[in-house]
Design a protein around this motif. Structure first.
Motif, PDB file in Angstrom:
ATOM      1  N   MET A  82       0.843  -1.168   0.000  1.00 48.59           N
ATOM      2  CA  MET A  82       0.000   0.000   0.000  1.00 48.59           C
ATOM      3  C   MET A  82       0.894   1.239   0.000  1.00 48.59           C
ATOM      4  SD  MET A  82      -3.349   0.523   2.232  1.00 48.59           S
ATOM      5  CE  MET A  82      -3.338  -1.237   2.285  1.00 48.59           C
ATOM      6  N   SER A  83       0.593   2.158  -0.862  1.00 53.80           N
ATOM      7  CA  SER A  83       1.450   3.333  -0.997  1.00 53.80           C
ATOM      8  C   SER A  83       0.774   4.584  -0.472  1.00 53.80           C
ATOM      9  CB  SER A  83       1.819   3.539  -2.465  1.00 53.80           C
ATOM     10  OG  SER A  83       0.725   4.047  -3.178  1.00 53.80           O
ATOM     11  N   HIS A  84       1.540   5.639  -0.449  1.00 55.44           N
ATOM     12  CA  HIS A  84       0.988   6.950  -0.143  1.00 55.44           C
ATOM     13  C   HIS A  84       0.060   7.334  -1.298  1.00 55.44           C
ATOM     14  CE1 HIS A  84       4.131   6.798   2.778  1.00 55.44           C
ATOM     15  NE2 HIS A  84       3.911   8.029   3.195  1.00 55.44           N
ATOM     16  N   ASN A  85      -0.791   8.312  -1.047  1.00 56.66           N
ATOM     17  CA  ASN A  85      -1.758   8.705  -2.063  1.00 56.66           C
ATOM     18  C   ASN A  85      -1.923  10.212  -2.053  1.00 56.66           C
ATOM     19  OD1 ASN A  85      -4.795   8.914  -3.148  1.00 56.66           O
ATOM     20  ND2 ASN A  85      -3.889   6.988  -3.790  1.00 56.66           N
ATOM     21  N   ILE A  86      -2.074  10.793  -3.242  1.00 57.20           N
ATOM     22  CA  ILE A  86      -2.284  12.238  -3.361  1.00 57.20           C
ATOM     23  C   ILE A  86      -3.774  12.485  -3.524  1.00 57.20           C
ATOM     24  CG2 ILE A  86      -1.808  14.309  -4.701  1.00 57.20           C
ATOM     25  CD1 ILE A  86       0.901  13.087  -5.431  1.00 57.20           C
ATOM     26  N   GLY A  87      -4.290  13.354  -2.671  1.00 53.49           N
ATOM     27  CA  GLY A  87      -5.720  13.637  -2.672  1.00 53.49           C
ATOM     28  C   GLY A  87      -6.088  14.881  -3.450  1.00 53.49           C
ATOM     29  N   LYS A  88      -7.365  15.246  -3.321  1.00 55.91           N
ATOM     30  CA  LYS A  88      -7.944  16.308  -4.142  1.00 55.91           C
ATOM     31  C   LYS A  88      -7.391  17.705  -3.863  1.00 55.91           C
ATOM     32  CE  LYS A  88     -12.075  16.512  -1.246  1.00 55.91           C
ATOM     33  NZ  LYS A  88     -13.510  16.239  -1.210  1.00 55.91           N
ATOM     34  N   LYS A  89      -6.687  17.908  -2.744  1.00 51.16           N
ATOM     35  CA  LYS A  89      -6.089  19.224  -2.487  1.00 51.16           C
ATOM     36  C   LYS A  89      -4.997  19.554  -3.497  1.00 51.16           C
ATOM     37  CE  LYS A  89      -6.931  19.446   2.482  1.00 51.16           C
ATOM     38  NZ  LYS A  89      -6.272  19.512   3.800  1.00 51.16           N
TER      39      LYS A  89
ATOM     40  N   ALA B 260      10.605  16.521  -5.836  1.00 50.31           N
ATOM     41  CA  ALA B 260      12.023  16.709  -5.516  1.00 50.31           C
ATOM     42  C   ALA B 260      12.427  15.948  -4.258  1.00 50.31           C
ATOM     43  CB  ALA B 260      12.325  18.192  -5.353  1.00 50.31           C
ATOM     44  N   ALA B 261      11.499  15.743  -3.340  1.00 51.79           N
ATOM     45  CA  ALA B 261      11.801  15.065  -2.079  1.00 51.79           C
ATOM     46  C   ALA B 261      11.781  13.543  -2.187  1.00 51.79           C
ATOM     47  CB  ALA B 261      10.798  15.501  -1.013  1.00 51.79           C
ATOM     48  N   CYS B 262      11.175  13.018  -3.230  1.00 50.43           N
ATOM     49  CA  CYS B 262      11.003  11.570  -3.358  1.00 50.43           C
ATOM     50  C   CYS B 262      12.311  10.886  -3.766  1.00 50.43           C
ATOM     51  CB  CYS B 262       9.910  11.268  -4.382  1.00 50.43           C
ATOM     52  SG  CYS B 262       9.626   9.496  -4.585  1.00 50.43           S
ATOM     53  N   PRO B 263      12.808   9.958  -2.941  1.00 46.60           N
ATOM     54  CA  PRO B 263      14.074   9.298  -3.262  1.00 46.60           C
ATOM     55  C   PRO B 263      13.974   8.216  -4.338  1.00 46.60           C
ATOM     56  CG  PRO B 263      13.206   8.413  -1.223  1.00 46.60           C
ATOM     57  CD  PRO B 263      12.298   9.546  -1.627  1.00 46.60           C
ATOM     58  N   VAL B 264      12.751   7.802  -4.692  1.00 44.58           N
ATOM     59  CA  VAL B 264      12.598   6.738  -5.683  1.00 44.58           C
ATOM     60  C   VAL B 264      11.858   7.191  -6.940  1.00 44.58           C
ATOM     61  CG1 VAL B 264      12.776   4.851  -4.010  1.00 44.58           C
ATOM     62  CG2 VAL B 264      10.526   5.834  -4.536  1.00 44.58           C
TER      63      VAL B 264
ATOM     64  N   CYS C 132       8.216   5.897   2.381  1.00 46.62           N
ATOM     65  CA  CYS C 132       9.195   6.538   3.264  1.00 46.62           C
ATOM     66  C   CYS C 132       8.649   7.803   3.914  1.00 46.62           C
ATOM     67  CB  CYS C 132      10.485   6.841   2.507  1.00 46.62           C
ATOM     68  SG  CYS C 132      10.326   8.147   1.272  1.00 46.62           S
ATOM     69  N   GLY C 133       7.673   8.439   3.285  1.00 45.29           N
ATOM     70  CA  GLY C 133       7.063   9.638   3.847  1.00 45.29           C
ATOM     71  C   GLY C 133       7.800  10.932   3.577  1.00 45.29           C
ATOM     72  N   ALA C 134       8.869  10.897   2.803  1.00 46.55           N
ATOM     73  CA  ALA C 134       9.651  12.111   2.538  1.00 46.55           C
ATOM     74  C   ALA C 134       8.830  13.183   1.837  1.00 46.55           C
ATOM     75  CB  ALA C 134      10.886  11.767   1.707  1.00 46.55           C
ATOM     76  N   CYS C 135       7.842  12.796   1.075  1.00 48.43           N
ATOM     77  CA  CYS C 135       7.021  13.735   0.314  1.00 48.43           C
ATOM     78  C   CYS C 135       6.014  14.493   1.174  1.00 48.43           C
ATOM     79  CB  CYS C 135       6.282  13.004  -0.791  1.00 48.43           C
ATOM     80  SG  CYS C 135       5.228  11.645  -0.208  1.00 48.43           S
ATOM     81  N   ILE C 136       5.575  13.900   2.257  1.00 49.74           N
ATOM     82  CA  ILE C 136       4.481  14.467   3.054  1.00 49.74           C
ATOM     83  C   ILE C 136       4.777  15.873   3.579  1.00 49.74           C
ATOM     84  CG2 ILE C 136       3.068  14.179   5.135  1.00 49.74           C
ATOM     85  CD1 ILE C 136       3.168  11.154   4.580  1.00 49.74           C
TER      86      ILE C 136
ATOM     87  N   PHE D 261      -1.397  11.629   1.590  1.00 49.77           N
ATOM     88  CA  PHE D 261      -1.824  10.795   2.708  1.00 49.77           C
ATOM     89  C   PHE D 261      -0.901   9.594   2.835  1.00 49.77           C
ATOM     90  CE2 PHE D 261      -5.505  13.067   1.192  1.00 49.77           C
ATOM     91  CZ  PHE D 261      -6.099  13.521   2.363  1.00 49.77           C
ATOM     92  N   GLU D 262      -0.681   9.138   4.072  1.00 50.16           N
ATOM     93  CA  GLU D 262       0.201   7.998   4.320  1.00 50.16           C
ATOM     94  C   GLU D 262      -0.348   6.698   3.759  1.00 50.16           C
ATOM     95  OE1 GLU D 262       2.048   7.426   8.130  1.00 50.16           O
ATOM     96  OE2 GLU D 262       1.838   9.565   8.563  1.00 50.16           O
ATOM     97  N   SER D 263      -1.656   6.617   3.616  1.00 51.23           N
ATOM     98  CA  SER D 263      -2.246   5.388   3.094  1.00 51.23           C
ATOM     99  C   SER D 263      -3.512   5.701   2.307  1.00 51.23           C
ATOM    100  CB  SER D 263      -2.595   4.430   4.240  1.00 51.23           C
ATOM    101  OG  SER D 263      -3.697   4.930   4.981  1.00 51.23           O
ATOM    102  N   GLU D 264      -3.925   4.732   1.552  1.00 51.74           N
ATOM    103  CA  GLU D 264      -5.169   4.873   0.804  1.00 51.74           C
ATOM    104  C   GLU D 264      -6.344   5.003   1.762  1.00 51.74           C
ATOM    105  OE1 GLU D 264      -5.013   1.331  -1.563  1.00 51.74           O
ATOM    106  OE2 GLU D 264      -3.268   2.069  -2.673  1.00 51.74           O
ATOM    107  N   GLU D 265      -6.301   4.261   2.862  1.00 55.78           N
ATOM    108  CA  GLU D 265      -7.367   4.328   3.855  1.00 55.78           C
ATOM    109  C   GLU D 265      -7.478   5.723   4.452  1.00 55.78           C
ATOM    110  OE1 GLU D 265      -5.106   1.826   3.835  1.00 55.78           O
ATOM    111  OE2 GLU D 265      -6.404   0.188   3.204  1.00 55.78           O
ATOM    112  N   ASP D 266      -6.337   6.345   4.751  1.00 61.09           N
ATOM    113  CA  ASP D 266      -6.349   7.712   5.293  1.00 61.09           C
ATOM    114  C   ASP D 266      -6.960   8.688   4.293  1.00 61.09           C
ATOM    115  OD1 ASP D 266      -5.135   6.826   7.608  1.00 61.09           O
ATOM    116  OD2 ASP D 266      -3.145   7.584   7.082  1.00 61.09           O
ATOM    117  N   CYS D 267      -6.630   8.513   3.031  1.00 64.98           N
ATOM    118  CA  CYS D 267      -7.164   9.376   1.979  1.00 64.98           C
ATOM    119  C   CYS D 267      -8.683   9.220   1.880  1.00 64.98           C
ATOM    120  CB  CYS D 267      -6.500   9.041   0.642  1.00 64.98           C
ATOM    121  SG  CYS D 267      -7.005  10.101  -0.727  1.00 64.98           S
TER     122      CYS D 267
END
Length: 102
Positions: free
Chosen positions: A1-8, A19-23, A63-67, A76-82
């Motif tokens: 499960m990955s991080h997810n970008i929401g409607k904001k 730029a912050a994402c290491p992968v 890794c959360g570097a983007c948050i 969001f840290e997870s799809e569920e949080d989103c």
């Protein structure tokens, strides 16, 4: 499960998270592998409205570097949080669809 970008992120497309994402897993709003490179040109052309960035769930290492780098707090840290925050799974579905996943 990955991080997810929401409607904001919609119509914002701030690439500080890229730029912050290491992968290099954050892409869009149009190119599936462009790491947001087209954002500035789209912004200059006034064509950023309705567009957003996406996180490739197959590449994200959670890794959360983007948050903390996301000015509109759209990651969001997870799809569920989103889903919980936004009240539906629309952003999660859009993210998977962008990468041709289900």
């Amino acid at each position: 499960m990955s991080h997810n970008i929401g409607k904001k992120c919609v119509s914002t497309c701030d690439t500080a998270c890229v730029a912050a994402c290491p992968v290099a897993c954050i892409h869009g709003p149009i190119q599936i592998d462009g790491e947001g490179q087209e954002v500035e040109e789209l912004r200059r052309q006034g064509k950023i409205e309705g567009l957003q960035l996406y996180i490739d769930p197959d590449v994200c290492i959670d890794c959360g570097a983007c948050i903390p780098e996301c000015p509109p707090d759209a990651i969001f840290e997870s799809e569920e949080d989103c889903i919980e925050e936004e009240g539906n799974g629309e952003s999660v579905k859009k993210n998977y669809n962008f990468f041709g996943l289900e």
